[in-house]
Design a protein around this motif. Structure first.
Motif, mmCIF file in Angstrom:
data_model
loop_
_atom_site.group_PDB
_atom_site.id
_atom_site.type_symbol
_atom_site.label_atom_id
_atom_site.label_comp_id
_atom_site.label_asym_id
_atom_site.label_seq_id
_atom_site.Cartn_x
_atom_site.Cartn_y
_atom_site.Cartn_z
ATOM 1 N N ASP A 34 -2.613 11.137 -8.107
ATOM 2 C CA ASP A 34 -2.688 12.055 -6.973
ATOM 3 C C ASP A 34 -2.245 11.403 -5.658
ATOM 4 O O ASP A 34 -2.434 11.979 -4.588
ATOM 5 C CB ASP A 34 -4.103 12.622 -6.843
ATOM 6 N N ALA A 35 -1.628 10.222 -5.736
ATOM 7 C CA ALA A 35 -1.190 9.503 -4.529
ATOM 8 C C ALA A 35 -0.055 10.258 -3.842
ATOM 9 O O ALA A 35 0.785 10.877 -4.491
ATOM 10 C CB ALA A 35 -0.731 8.091 -4.888
ATOM 11 N N THR A 36 -0.054 10.182 -2.523
ATOM 12 C CA THR A 36 1.008 10.790 -1.728
ATOM 13 C C THR A 36 2.134 9.779 -1.574
ATOM 14 O O THR A 36 1.905 8.641 -1.149
ATOM 15 C CB THR A 36 0.488 11.194 -0.341
ATOM 16 N N ALA A 37 3.326 10.186 -1.894
ATOM 17 C CA ALA A 37 4.485 9.287 -1.833
ATOM 18 C C ALA A 37 4.962 9.122 -0.399
ATOM 19 O O ALA A 37 5.077 10.097 0.349
ATOM 20 C CB ALA A 37 5.608 9.820 -2.704
ATOM 21 N N ASP A 38 5.237 7.868 -0.026
ATOM 22 C CA ASP A 38 5.840 7.583 1.276
ATOM 23 C C ASP A 38 7.350 7.768 1.209
ATOM 24 O O ASP A 38 7.993 8.082 2.204
ATOM 25 C CB ASP A 38 5.504 6.153 1.709
ATOM 26 N N VAL A 39 7.915 7.523 0.021
ATOM 27 C CA VAL A 39 9.350 7.699 -0.218
ATOM 28 C C VAL A 39 9.509 8.395 -1.561
ATOM 29 O O VAL A 39 8.828 8.054 -2.528
ATOM 30 C CB VAL A 39 10.098 6.345 -0.233
ATOM 31 N N SER A 40 10.411 9.367 -1.615
ATOM 32 C CA SER A 40 10.749 10.050 -2.863
ATOM 33 C C SER A 40 12.222 9.815 -3.162
ATOM 34 O O SER A 40 13.073 10.000 -2.291
ATOM 35 C CB SER A 40 10.489 11.552 -2.768
ATOM 36 N N ILE A 41 12.492 9.410 -4.397
ATOM 37 C CA ILE A 41 13.862 9.141 -4.840
ATOM 38 C C ILE A 41 14.103 9.971 -6.099
ATOM 39 O O ILE A 41 13.291 9.963 -7.015
ATOM 40 C CB ILE A 41 14.062 7.649 -5.148
ATOM 41 N N ARG A 42 15.220 10.661 -6.141
ATOM 42 C CA ARG A 42 15.559 11.479 -7.317
ATOM 43 C C ARG A 42 16.721 10.827 -8.055
ATOM 44 O O ARG A 42 17.797 10.646 -7.493
ATOM 45 C CB ARG A 42 15.923 12.886 -6.894
ATOM 46 N N GLY A 79 0.793 -1.221 0.000
ATOM 47 C CA GLY A 79 0.000 0.000 0.000
ATOM 48 C C GLY A 79 0.826 1.272 0.000
ATOM 49 O O GLY A 79 0.299 2.356 -0.237
ATOM 50 N N LYS A 80 2.110 1.165 0.257
ATOM 51 C CA LYS A 80 2.964 2.350 0.265
ATOM 52 C C LYS A 80 3.335 2.727 -1.165
ATOM 53 O O LYS A 80 3.348 1.890 -2.065
ATOM 54 C CB LYS A 80 4.218 2.119 1.104
ATOM 55 N N VAL A 81 3.656 3.994 -1.336
ATOM 56 C CA VAL A 81 3.946 4.538 -2.670
ATOM 57 C C VAL A 81 5.349 5.138 -2.684
ATOM 58 O O VAL A 81 5.743 5.842 -1.753
ATOM 59 C CB VAL A 81 2.910 5.618 -3.048
ATOM 60 N N VAL A 82 6.071 4.849 -3.747
ATOM 61 C CA VAL A 82 7.378 5.461 -3.968
ATOM 62 C C VAL A 82 7.281 6.342 -5.213
ATOM 63 O O VAL A 82 6.707 5.949 -6.220
ATOM 64 C CB VAL A 82 8.505 4.404 -4.105
ATOM 65 N N VAL A 141 3.145 -0.542 -3.801
ATOM 66 C CA VAL A 141 3.470 -1.938 -3.494
ATOM 67 C C VAL A 141 2.161 -2.681 -3.245
ATOM 68 O O VAL A 141 1.321 -2.226 -2.470
ATOM 69 C CB VAL A 141 4.391 -2.030 -2.254
ATOM 70 N N THR A 142 2.011 -3.843 -3.906
ATOM 71 C CA THR A 142 0.790 -4.643 -3.735
ATOM 72 C C THR A 142 0.926 -5.565 -2.524
ATOM 73 O O THR A 142 2.001 -5.683 -1.931
ATOM 74 C CB THR A 142 0.522 -5.491 -4.989
ATOM 75 N N GLU A 143 -0.163 -6.236 -2.189
ATOM 76 C CA GLU A 143 -0.185 -7.158 -1.042
ATOM 77 C C GLU A 143 0.790 -8.324 -1.227
ATOM 78 O O GLU A 143 1.280 -8.870 -0.248
ATOM 79 C CB GLU A 143 -1.604 -7.715 -0.846
ATOM 80 N N ILE A 144 1.051 -8.716 -2.478
ATOM 81 C CA ILE A 144 1.950 -9.855 -2.721
ATOM 82 C C ILE A 144 3.392 -9.407 -2.930
ATOM 83 O O ILE A 144 4.256 -10.210 -3.276
ATOM 84 C CB ILE A 144 1.463 -10.712 -3.915
ATOM 85 N N GLY A 145 3.672 -8.118 -2.725
ATOM 86 C CA GLY A 145 5.044 -7.623 -2.814
ATOM 87 C C GLY A 145 5.489 -7.316 -4.227
ATOM 88 O O GLY A 145 6.677 -7.403 -4.528
ATOM 89 N N GLU A 146 4.548 -6.960 -5.081
ATOM 90 C CA GLU A 146 4.902 -6.577 -6.444
ATOM 91 C C GLU A 146 4.588 -5.108 -6.652
ATOM 92 O O GLU A 146 4.060 -4.444 -5.762
ATOM 93 C CB GLU A 146 4.152 -7.446 -7.458
ATOM 94 N N ALA A 147 4.912 -4.597 -7.853
ATOM 95 C CA ALA A 147 4.696 -3.191 -8.177
ATOM 96 C C ALA A 147 3.388 -3.011 -8.919
ATOM 97 O O ALA A 147 2.956 -3.881 -9.669
ATOM 98 C CB ALA A 147 5.850 -2.687 -9.029
ATOM 99 N N ALA A 148 2.771 -1.875 -8.705
ATOM 100 C CA ALA A 148 1.559 -1.484 -9.427
ATOM 101 C C ALA A 148 1.622 0.022 -9.637
ATOM 102 O O ALA A 148 2.257 0.742 -8.853
ATOM 103 C CB ALA A 148 0.307 -1.862 -8.639
ATOM 104 N N ALA A 149 0.969 0.489 -10.689
ATOM 105 C CA ALA A 149 0.932 1.925 -10.931
ATOM 106 C C ALA A 149 0.082 2.583 -9.845
ATOM 107 O O ALA A 149 -1.013 2.127 -9.546
ATOM 108 C CB ALA A 149 0.350 2.211 -12.309
#
Length: 194
Positions: free
Chosen positions: A57-65, A29-32, A45-53
């Motif tokens: 307008d989602a708020t990022a839990d982590v931002s990477i540049r 459920g977290k967003v990068v 991050v999905t429940e099974i540990g994979e990526a999803a778009a």
């Protein structure tokens, strides 16, 4: 926000590195947000540990540049680039992403074997490794040649032996000057005593 091709590619890598999904599952459920040129990516991050778009307008839990320079260094497999990439936000999630990004490996030979067969895939990968080694060796040889040229033929930089000799000469000169100063002091002291 993220081109549809990235999500399947990321999930493909996660599935082939079976240790990765369990590291991501606690962060479901977290967003990068990955800031890249030209398009930033929002990945959840999905429940099974994979990526999803993630929603735009989602708020990022982590931002990477990631700058274009970072991307080039990553492509060149420069391990020191990870020290320059900064992540902001949830520290545990950022640490999990960092660990996965550093250790995720793509088994290109396996993927190519599905398309071309085992033998052709092995030969392609082996040829790629040889070309990579050849290119790396060539770059090292060129660097050595320039260093030799600049130290021996057209001294632009000093070689190690010359720098060491210069340091010894400076030390000897300092010691000689100290002895001359002491001698002058003694002579002046004698002159004053008369």
């Amino acid at each position: 926000m993220i081109p549809a091709i990235y999500i399947p590619a990321i999930n493909h890598l996660l599935r082939h590195n079976s240790w990765a999904a369990p590291r991501l599952q606690p962060h479901a459920g977290k967003v990068v947000r990955v800031e890249t040129f030209p398009v930033p990516m929002l990945i959840s991050v999905t429940e099974i540990g994979e990526a999803a778009a993630a929603a735009p307008d989602a708020t990022a839990d982590v931002s990477i540049r990631l700058t274009p320079g970072h991307l080039l260094r990553l492509a060149a497999r420069d391990a020191t680039v990870w020290n320059d990439i900064k992540a902001e936000g949830d520290a545990e999630f950022a640490a999990a992403l960092n660990h996965i990004a550093r250790n995720l490996r793509w088994d290109i030979e396996e993927d190519l074997s599905r398309v071309f067969g085992d033998i052709a895939a092995h030969r392609v990968v082996e040829t790629g490794r040889k070309l990579d080694n050849w290119g790396r060796q060539g770059a090292e040889n060129i660097a050595r040649s320039f260093a030799e040229y600049w130290t021996e033929e057209r001294p632009l930089i000093a070689c190690r032996a010359e720098v060491a000799q210069f340091a010894r000469d400076v030390d000897a000169l300092r010691d000689d000057l100290a002895r001359v100063e002491k001698r002058v002091e003694r002579l002046l002291a004698r002159e004053d005593a008369r």
